[in-house]
Design an enzyme around this catalytic site. Sequence first.
Site, short mmCIF file in Angstrom:
data_model
loop_
_atom_site.label_atom_id
_atom_site.label_comp_id
_atom_site.label_asym_id
_atom_site.label_seq_id
_atom_site.Cartn_x
_atom_site.Cartn_y
_atom_site.Cartn_z
N SER A 62 -25.27 -57.22 -51.40
CA SER A 62 -26.69 -57.20 -50.77
C SER A 62 -27.66 -56.72 -51.73
O SER A 62 -28.92 -57.03 -51.61
CB SER A 62 -26.68 -56.40 -49.55
OG SER A 62 -26.37 -54.85 -49.77
N MET A 86 -18.04 -51.84 -59.16
CA MET A 86 -17.39 -50.69 -59.09
C MET A 86 -16.31 -50.11 -60.22
O MET A 86 -15.52 -49.34 -60.23
CB MET A 86 -16.28 -50.78 -57.76
CG MET A 86 -17.01 -51.24 -56.70
SD MET A 86 -18.57 -50.00 -56.22
CE MET A 86 -17.77 -48.79 -55.37
N ARG A 87 -16.62 -50.68 -61.31
CA ARG A 87 -16.00 -50.26 -62.53
C ARG A 87 -16.98 -49.36 -63.56
O ARG A 87 -18.09 -49.59 -63.54
CB ARG A 87 -15.55 -51.44 -63.27
CG ARG A 87 -14.45 -52.08 -62.99
CD ARG A 87 -13.90 -53.38 -63.50
NE ARG A 87 -12.89 -54.10 -62.74
CZ ARG A 87 -11.57 -53.63 -63.11
NH1 ARG A 87 -11.29 -52.73 -63.71
NH2 ARG A 87 -10.48 -54.19 -62.24
N HIS A 99 -27.28 -46.09 -57.10
CA HIS A 99 -26.29 -45.35 -56.60
C HIS A 99 -27.02 -44.71 -55.17
O HIS A 99 -28.15 -44.31 -55.29
CB HIS A 99 -26.15 -43.96 -57.69
CG HIS A 99 -25.13 -42.77 -57.04
ND1 HIS A 99 -23.68 -43.14 -57.17
CD2 HIS A 99 -25.12 -41.75 -56.46
CE1 HIS A 99 -23.00 -42.44 -56.69
NE2 HIS A 99 -23.89 -41.44 -56.22
C1 GRF Z 1 -24.23 -49.99 -52.54
O1 GRF Z 1 -24.41 -49.15 -51.36
C2 GRF Z 1 -24.56 -49.32 -53.67
O2 GRF Z 1 -25.37 -48.28 -53.91
C3 GRF Z 1 -23.20 -48.88 -54.14
O3 GRF Z 1 -22.02 -49.76 -53.34
C4 GRF Z 1 -22.96 -50.69 -52.40
C5 GRF Z 1 -22.77 -52.01 -52.79
O4 GRF Z 1 -23.48 -52.70 -51.65
N1 GRF Z 1 -22.81 -48.65 -55.46
P1 GRF Z 1 -23.85 -54.33 -52.15
O5 GRF Z 1 -22.54 -54.94 -52.69
O6 GRF Z 1 -24.96 -54.42 -53.23
O7 GRF Z 1 -24.31 -54.98 -50.70
#
Ligand code: GRF
Length: 203
Positions: free
Chosen positions: A13, A90-91, A109
Amino acid sequence: MIKIGVLASGRGSNFQSIIDGIKAKEIDGQIVALVVDNPEAGAIERAQANGIPYFIVEKKDCPGKGAMDRRIVEILKGKKVDLVVLAGYMRIVGRELLGKFKGKMINIHPALLPSFPGLEAQKQAFEYGVKVSGCTVHFVDEGTDTGPVIEQTAVYIGDCKDAHEVSERILPYEHKTMRKLVANFSKGRYIVEGRKVRYESGL
Ligand code: GRF
Protein backbone atom coordinates in the site's frame (compact mmCIF):
# COMPACT_ATOMS: atom_id res chain seq x y z
CA MET A 1 11.98 13.30 -13.51
CA ILE A 2 13.56 10.94 -11.00
CA LYS A 3 13.82 7.18 -11.46
CA ILE A 4 12.42 5.35 -8.43
CA GLY A 5 13.10 1.78 -7.35
CA VAL A 6 10.77 0.27 -4.72
CA LEU A 7 11.51 -2.71 -2.47
CA ALA A 8 8.52 -4.41 -0.84
CA SER A 9 7.61 -7.68 0.86
CA GLY A 10 3.85 -7.45 1.35
CA ARG A 11 0.62 -5.87 0.18
CA GLY A 12 2.39 -2.75 -1.11
CA SER A 13 0.00 0.00 0.00
CA ASN A 14 2.94 2.37 0.49
CA PHE A 15 4.14 1.43 -3.00
CA GLN A 16 0.62 2.27 -4.19
CA SER A 17 0.83 5.71 -2.56
CA ILE A 18 3.83 6.52 -4.79
CA ILE A 19 1.97 5.25 -7.87
CA ASP A 20 -0.95 7.50 -6.91
CA GLY A 21 1.35 10.48 -6.33
CA ILE A 22 2.81 10.07 -9.82
CA LYS A 23 -0.67 9.76 -11.38
CA ALA A 24 -1.73 12.94 -9.54
CA LYS A 25 1.40 14.65 -10.94
CA GLU A 26 2.57 15.46 -7.41
CA ILE A 27 5.67 13.30 -7.94
CA ASP A 28 7.84 14.16 -10.95
CA GLY A 29 9.12 10.66 -11.25
CA GLN A 30 8.79 7.19 -12.69
CA ILE A 31 8.87 3.88 -10.81
CA VAL A 32 11.26 1.90 -13.00
CA ALA A 33 11.41 -1.23 -10.84
CA LEU A 34 9.62 -3.01 -8.04
CA VAL A 35 11.72 -5.65 -6.28
CA VAL A 36 9.99 -8.12 -3.97
CA ASP A 37 11.52 -10.90 -1.89
CA ASN A 38 8.25 -12.82 -1.77
CA PRO A 39 6.37 -14.23 -4.82
CA GLU A 40 3.08 -13.86 -2.90
CA ALA A 41 3.56 -10.14 -2.27
CA GLY A 42 0.40 -8.19 -3.08
CA ALA A 43 2.67 -5.45 -4.40
CA ILE A 44 3.18 -7.57 -7.55
CA GLU A 45 -0.44 -7.15 -8.63
CA ARG A 46 -0.12 -3.39 -8.16
CA ALA A 47 2.96 -3.36 -10.42
CA GLN A 48 1.15 -5.45 -13.03
CA ALA A 49 -1.89 -3.17 -12.94
CA ASN A 50 0.35 -0.15 -13.56
CA GLY A 51 2.81 -1.55 -16.09
CA ILE A 52 5.72 -1.34 -13.66
CA PRO A 53 8.55 -3.85 -14.21
CA TYR A 54 8.84 -6.14 -11.20
CA PHE A 55 11.52 -8.56 -10.09
CA ILE A 56 11.14 -11.40 -7.60
CA VAL A 57 14.42 -11.93 -5.77
CA GLU A 58 14.14 -14.79 -3.31
CA LYS A 59 16.78 -15.72 -0.78
CA LYS A 60 16.56 -19.38 -1.85
CA ASP A 61 17.74 -18.39 -5.34
CA CYS A 62 20.62 -16.31 -3.97
CA PRO A 63 22.69 -18.61 -1.74
CA GLY A 64 25.52 -17.06 0.21
CA LYS A 65 25.97 -13.85 2.14
CA GLY A 66 25.28 -10.74 0.17
CA ALA A 67 24.15 -12.60 -2.96
CA MET A 68 20.58 -11.30 -2.69
CA ASP A 69 21.72 -7.71 -2.22
CA ARG A 70 24.12 -7.99 -5.16
CA ARG A 71 21.26 -9.18 -7.37
CA ILE A 72 19.11 -6.24 -6.22
CA VAL A 73 21.99 -3.82 -6.93
CA GLU A 74 22.25 -5.26 -10.45
CA ILE A 75 18.54 -4.64 -11.05
CA LEU A 76 18.48 -1.12 -9.59
CA LYS A 77 21.71 -0.01 -11.27
CA GLY A 78 20.49 -1.52 -14.53
CA LYS A 79 17.40 0.70 -14.28
CA LYS A 80 19.52 3.74 -13.33
CA VAL A 81 17.54 4.33 -10.16
CA ASP A 82 18.01 7.71 -8.43
CA LEU A 83 15.97 6.93 -5.28
CA VAL A 84 15.38 3.59 -3.55
CA VAL A 85 12.28 3.36 -1.37
CA LEU A 86 11.87 0.54 1.16
CA ALA A 87 8.08 0.26 1.33
CA GLY A 88 7.31 -2.51 3.76
CA TYR A 89 10.51 -4.37 2.89
CA MET A 90 11.08 -6.83 5.73
CA ARG A 91 14.75 -7.61 5.22
CA ILE A 92 17.83 -5.89 6.60
CA VAL A 93 19.71 -4.11 3.82
CA GLY A 94 23.25 -5.42 3.59
CA ARG A 95 26.50 -3.53 2.95
CA GLU A 96 26.51 -4.40 -0.77
CA LEU A 97 23.16 -2.73 -1.37
CA LEU A 98 23.47 0.11 1.13
CA GLY A 99 26.97 0.99 -0.07
CA LYS A 100 25.73 1.58 -3.59
CA PHE A 101 22.74 3.75 -2.57
CA LYS A 102 23.72 5.45 0.69
CA GLY A 103 21.98 8.81 0.87
CA LYS A 104 19.56 7.68 -1.83
CA MET A 105 17.70 5.01 0.13
CA ILE A 106 14.74 5.78 2.41
CA ASN A 107 12.52 3.64 4.62
CA ILE A 108 9.14 4.19 6.20
CA HIS A 109 8.66 2.96 9.74
CA PRO A 110 5.26 2.85 11.49
CA ALA A 111 6.36 4.57 14.70
CA LEU A 112 8.02 7.81 15.82
CA LEU A 113 11.68 6.73 15.86
CA PRO A 114 13.73 6.32 17.93
CA SER A 115 10.74 4.87 19.77
CA PHE A 116 9.75 1.32 18.84
CA PRO A 117 12.33 0.35 16.19
CA GLY A 118 12.27 -3.05 14.52
CA LEU A 119 9.36 -5.36 13.90
CA GLU A 120 5.74 -4.92 15.04
CA ALA A 121 6.28 -1.27 15.95
CA GLN A 122 2.55 -0.68 16.16
CA LYS A 123 2.18 -3.56 18.66
CA GLN A 124 5.13 -2.24 20.68
CA ALA A 125 3.47 1.19 20.88
CA PHE A 126 0.09 -0.25 21.85
CA GLU A 127 1.57 -2.45 24.56
CA TYR A 128 3.70 0.37 25.92
CA GLY A 129 0.55 2.43 26.27
CA VAL A 130 1.70 5.58 24.47
CA LYS A 131 -1.08 8.01 23.51
CA VAL A 132 0.71 9.29 20.44
CA SER A 133 2.68 7.30 17.89
CA GLY A 134 2.92 7.79 14.12
CA CYS A 135 5.35 7.16 11.27
CA THR A 136 8.87 8.11 10.31
CA VAL A 137 10.59 8.33 6.95
CA HIS A 138 14.35 8.12 7.36
CA PHE A 139 17.51 7.51 5.38
CA VAL A 140 18.67 3.92 5.66
CA ASP A 141 22.01 3.39 7.36
CA GLU A 142 23.88 0.36 8.71
CA GLY A 143 21.58 0.04 11.70
CA THR A 144 17.96 -1.01 12.10
CA ASP A 145 15.70 2.05 11.73
CA THR A 146 18.57 4.29 12.92
CA GLY A 147 19.28 6.52 9.91
CA PRO A 148 18.79 10.32 9.90
CA VAL A 149 15.13 11.28 10.19
CA ILE A 150 13.67 13.03 7.15
CA GLU A 151 10.02 13.49 8.18
CA GLN A 152 7.63 12.31 10.89
CA THR A 153 3.87 12.42 11.33
CA ALA A 154 2.29 12.08 14.78
CA VAL A 155 -0.96 10.12 15.17
CA TYR A 156 -3.17 9.92 18.29
CA ILE A 157 -3.65 6.25 19.22
CA GLY A 158 -4.81 6.63 22.85
CA ASP A 159 -8.30 5.28 22.08
CA CYS A 160 -7.21 2.29 19.95
CA LYS A 161 -8.46 -1.03 21.30
CA ASP A 162 -5.67 -3.23 19.92
CA ALA A 163 -2.47 -3.22 17.87
CA HIS A 164 -4.40 -3.89 14.66
CA GLU A 165 -6.40 -0.71 15.16
CA VAL A 166 -3.15 1.20 15.74
CA SER A 167 -1.79 -0.13 12.42
CA GLU A 168 -4.99 0.80 10.59
CA ARG A 169 -4.99 4.26 12.17
CA ILE A 170 -1.36 5.03 11.26
CA LEU A 171 -1.33 3.52 7.73
CA PRO A 172 -3.11 6.39 5.88
CA TYR A 173 -0.63 8.81 7.46
CA GLU A 174 2.22 6.65 6.17
CA HIS A 175 0.78 6.98 2.69
CA LYS A 176 0.44 10.77 2.97
CA THR A 177 3.96 11.13 4.39
CA MET A 178 5.49 8.79 1.80
CA ARG A 179 3.79 10.58 -1.09
CA LYS A 180 4.88 14.02 0.14
CA LEU A 181 8.47 12.88 0.71
CA VAL A 182 8.92 11.25 -2.68
CA ALA A 183 7.38 14.34 -4.29
CA ASN A 184 9.96 16.45 -2.45
CA PHE A 185 12.78 14.20 -3.64
CA SER A 186 11.52 14.68 -7.19
CA LYS A 187 11.65 18.49 -6.89
CA GLY A 188 14.65 19.12 -4.69
CA ARG A 189 17.07 17.40 -2.40
CA TYR A 190 17.57 16.51 1.24
CA ILE A 191 20.87 17.57 2.76
CA VAL A 192 22.18 15.44 5.62
CA GLU A 193 24.42 17.11 8.22
CA GLY A 194 25.22 14.65 10.99
CA ARG A 195 21.85 13.54 12.28
CA LYS A 196 20.08 16.60 10.90
CA VAL A 197 18.25 16.62 7.55
CA ARG A 198 17.13 19.76 5.73
CA TYR A 199 15.36 20.23 2.44
CA GLU A 200 16.49 22.40 -0.51
CA SER A 201 13.91 22.78 -3.26
CA GLY A 202 14.98 22.89 -6.89
CA LEU A 203 17.14 20.11 -8.26
C1 GRF B 1 3.72 -0.52 6.73
O1 GRF B 1 3.03 -0.27 7.92
C2 GRF B 1 5.16 -0.12 6.90
O2 GRF B 1 5.34 0.99 7.73
C3 GRF B 1 5.73 -1.34 7.54
O3 GRF B 1 5.07 -2.45 6.97
C4 GRF B 1 3.85 -2.01 6.44
C5 GRF B 1 3.89 -2.28 4.98
O4 GRF B 1 2.68 -2.04 4.44
N1 GRF B 1 7.17 -1.40 7.28
P1 GRF B 1 2.53 -2.02 2.84
O5 GRF B 1 3.17 -3.29 2.31
O6 GRF B 1 3.23 -0.79 2.34
O7 GRF B 1 1.05 -1.97 2.66
